[in-house]
Design a protein around this motif. Structure first.
Motif, mmCIF file in Angstrom:
data_model
loop_
_atom_site.group_PDB
_atom_site.id
_atom_site.type_symbol
_atom_site.label_atom_id
_atom_site.label_comp_id
_atom_site.label_asym_id
_atom_site.label_seq_id
_atom_site.Cartn_x
_atom_site.Cartn_y
_atom_site.Cartn_z
ATOM 1 N N THR A 37 0.837 -1.206 0.000
ATOM 2 C CA THR A 37 0.000 0.000 0.000
ATOM 3 C C THR A 37 0.869 1.252 0.000
ATOM 4 O O THR A 37 0.604 2.204 -0.730
ATOM 5 C CB THR A 37 -0.948 0.007 1.233
ATOM 6 N N ASN A 43 -3.599 -4.097 -6.121
ATOM 7 C CA ASN A 43 -4.135 -5.063 -5.157
ATOM 8 C C ASN A 43 -3.459 -6.421 -5.310
ATOM 9 O O ASN A 43 -3.079 -7.046 -4.329
ATOM 10 C CB ASN A 43 -5.646 -5.242 -5.341
ATOM 11 N N LEU A 100 -10.630 -8.206 0.043
ATOM 12 C CA LEU A 100 -11.126 -7.773 -1.268
ATOM 13 C C LEU A 100 -12.633 -7.511 -1.252
ATOM 14 O O LEU A 100 -13.126 -6.683 -2.011
ATOM 15 C CB LEU A 100 -10.790 -8.829 -2.333
ATOM 16 N N MET A 106 -8.904 -2.313 0.512
ATOM 17 C CA MET A 106 -7.591 -2.357 -0.144
ATOM 18 C C MET A 106 -7.112 -0.960 -0.545
ATOM 19 O O MET A 106 -5.927 -0.692 -0.590
ATOM 20 C CB MET A 106 -7.637 -3.260 -1.384
ATOM 21 N N GLU A 107 -8.073 -0.094 -0.827
ATOM 22 C CA GLU A 107 -7.703 1.265 -1.257
ATOM 23 C C GLU A 107 -7.522 2.217 -0.073
ATOM 24 O O GLU A 107 -7.029 3.324 -0.236
ATOM 25 C CB GLU A 107 -8.787 1.839 -2.187
#
Length: 163
Positions: A37, A43, A100, A106-107
């Motif tokens: 990250t 991802n 996910l 994830m972001e």
């Protein structure tokens, strides 16, 4: 450890084995997620790094006590691979699937509470799913049952005590 172990002690052993695995997985998973990250990786790249590190740390935590029992490194690696591969794989599949599935996890980035809450939740779900897997493996004399015989110095001069 007697082979006619009561189901409760078998479950306790499975929980202990899963916690052991979870520790290694969590260290690798967190490091992988943080590094991926932080570097702005996709991802997929982040998850692959997290999985690789989870296996590395998962195996390392298993190998240490086995090596302390006096088993040579090559044999200790074999024991760790036999004991943890299924456990870590199940944990990683579940853990990453949850990451996910949580919208935006994830972001979110490592500075976000959403990321950490999602990761903690993902690891908790993975733990719950992996305990029965480990319990089944142990009941069949596989998984952490293999490692268990080396804990506490039960392995001497190449022959194993089966309690």
């Amino acid at each position: 450890m007697n082979h006619g172990a009561a189901p409760a002690s078998l479950t306790k052993l499975a929980v202990s084995a899963t916690l052991h695995c979870l520790t290694g997985c969590a260290i690798g998973e967190v490091l992988g997620m943080v590094i991926g990250t932080a570097l702005g990786w996709s991802n997929l790249a982040t998850i692959l790094l997290a999985i690789a590190l989870a296996f590395l740390f998962g195996y390392s935590l298993t190998i240490r006590p086995v090596l302390k029992s006096g088993l040579p490194l090559k044999a200790a690696i074999g024991v760790a691979l036999a004991a943890d591969t299924v456990s870590i794989a199940v944990m990683e599949i579940v853990d990453n699937a949850v990451m996910l599935l949580v919208p935006g996890a994830m972001e979110a980035g490592v500075a976000s509470w959403l990321f950490w809450v999602s990761l903690a939740f993902a690891l908790a779900v993975a733990f719950v799913v992996t305990v029965p897997v480990n319990r089944w493996l142990i009941s069949r004399g596989k998984g952490h049952a293999v490692v268990h015989q080396y804990h506490g110095g039960h392995a001497h001069e190449g022959h194993h005590d089966h309690h």
